[in-house]
Motif scaffolding. Structure first.
Motif, mmCIF file in Angstrom:
data_model
loop_
_atom_site.group_PDB
_atom_site.id
_atom_site.type_symbol
_atom_site.label_atom_id
_atom_site.label_comp_id
_atom_site.label_asym_id
_atom_site.label_seq_id
_atom_site.Cartn_x
_atom_site.Cartn_y
_atom_site.Cartn_z
ATOM 1 N N GLU A 199 6.776 2.140 9.740
ATOM 2 C CA GLU A 199 8.068 2.458 10.344
ATOM 3 C C GLU A 199 9.115 2.821 9.293
ATOM 4 O O GLU A 199 9.985 3.651 9.538
ATOM 5 C CB GLU A 199 8.561 1.254 11.159
ATOM 6 N N HIS A 200 9.028 2.209 8.113
ATOM 7 C CA HIS A 200 10.077 2.380 7.110
ATOM 8 C C HIS A 200 9.720 3.346 5.981
ATOM 9 O O HIS A 200 10.583 3.664 5.161
ATOM 10 C CB HIS A 200 10.472 1.022 6.537
ATOM 11 N N ASP A 201 8.486 3.753 5.905
ATOM 12 C CA ASP A 201 8.068 4.691 4.865
ATOM 13 C C ASP A 201 7.266 5.808 5.529
ATOM 14 O O ASP A 201 6.382 5.540 6.329
ATOM 15 C CB ASP A 201 7.208 3.978 3.821
ATOM 16 N N SER A 202 7.579 7.014 5.191
ATOM 17 C CA SER A 202 6.874 8.148 5.802
ATOM 18 C C SER A 202 5.603 8.447 5.013
ATOM 19 O O SER A 202 5.537 9.408 4.263
ATOM 20 C CB SER A 202 7.780 9.373 5.867
ATOM 21 N N GLU A 250 -0.630 7.161 -0.984
ATOM 22 C CA GLU A 250 0.793 6.855 -0.833
ATOM 23 C C GLU A 250 1.003 5.386 -0.488
ATOM 24 O O GLU A 250 2.020 4.799 -0.827
ATOM 25 C CB GLU A 250 1.413 7.727 0.250
ATOM 26 N N GLY A 251 0.041 4.815 0.223
ATOM 27 C CA GLY A 251 0.121 3.419 0.613
ATOM 28 C C GLY A 251 -1.266 2.829 0.755
ATOM 29 O O GLY A 251 -2.224 3.541 1.050
ATOM 30 N N GLU A 295 0.235 5.811 -13.077
ATOM 31 C CA GLU A 295 -0.358 6.890 -12.296
ATOM 32 C C GLU A 295 0.160 6.988 -10.852
ATOM 33 O O GLU A 295 0.081 8.057 -10.256
ATOM 34 C CB GLU A 295 -1.879 6.753 -12.281
ATOM 35 N N ASN A 296 0.649 5.881 -10.288
ATOM 36 C CA ASN A 296 1.104 5.914 -8.895
ATOM 37 C C ASN A 296 2.279 4.951 -8.693
ATOM 38 O O ASN A 296 2.188 4.001 -7.918
ATOM 39 C CB ASN A 296 -0.058 5.565 -7.961
ATOM 40 N N PRO A 297 3.388 5.198 -9.373
ATOM 41 C CA PRO A 297 4.510 4.240 -9.325
ATOM 42 C C PRO A 297 5.239 4.170 -7.985
ATOM 43 O O PRO A 297 6.018 3.248 -7.775
ATOM 44 C CB PRO A 297 5.441 4.744 -10.428
ATOM 45 N N GLN A 298 4.986 5.110 -7.074
ATOM 46 C CA GLN A 298 5.682 5.121 -5.779
ATOM 47 C C GLN A 298 4.851 4.535 -4.642
ATOM 48 O O GLN A 298 5.264 4.575 -3.487
ATOM 49 C CB GLN A 298 6.095 6.551 -5.430
ATOM 50 N N VAL A 299 3.695 3.969 -4.941
ATOM 51 C CA VAL A 299 2.787 3.456 -3.915
ATOM 52 C C VAL A 299 3.416 2.285 -3.144
ATOM 53 O O VAL A 299 4.222 1.524 -3.696
ATOM 54 C CB VAL A 299 1.434 3.043 -4.539
ATOM 55 N N VAL A 300 3.050 2.181 -1.885
ATOM 56 C CA VAL A 300 3.444 1.041 -1.052
ATOM 57 C C VAL A 300 2.187 0.196 -0.861
ATOM 58 O O VAL A 300 1.176 0.680 -0.348
ATOM 59 C CB VAL A 300 3.985 1.507 0.322
#
Length: 127
Positions: free
Chosen positions: A18-21, A40-41, A72-77
């Motif tokens: 819901e909070h991350d696309s 991404e997640g 390598e993936n600092p934006q991962v959820v």
């Protein structure tokens, strides 16, 4: 990086969705090991760690996983169960997995931009 934690079946993934696309989710229980560096997640991050331990990669997890992930993936959820509550497992492997997961999540929380704990579907932002 964002870390979403909580007990089993508490609504962690629903909150993250819901909070991350996020378009590309990985399932830590079954995804290829390298997918954590491109998704991404990831749901069931705790099961991802369990698999690595079962494959004898404890040293890699303790020493290399977090720096590599941050690079390598600092934006991962990452969505993970909290394992440190309740009865201490009798099985030595399960105790080791529980301890390592707690330590890894603690270190990830230090580096995370946001840490949210979800309880009964209610998010509580910790960081």
């Amino acid at each position: 990086m964002k870390l979403v934690i909580g007990g089993a079946y508490q609504g962690k993934r629903a909150y993250a969705e819901e909070h991350d696309s996020i378009q590309k989710w990985a399932n830590g229980e079954i995804c290829p090991e390298e997918e954590i560096f491109s998704c991404e997640g990831m749901v069931d991050f705790h099961l991802y760690l369990r698999r690595l331990l079962q494959e004898g990669k404890e040293q890699y997890v303790r020493e290399q996983l977090i720096p590599k992930l941050l690079q390598e993936n600092p934006q991962v959820v990452l969505v993970t169960n909290e394992l440190g509550y309740g009865i201490v497992p009798i099985d030595p492997f399960d105790r080791s997995w529980r301890e390592l997961t707690g330590r890894i999540c603690t270190e990830l929380a230090e580096h995370a931009d946001e840490v949210t704990r979800v309880v009964c579907g209610i998010p509580v932002v910790l960081k």
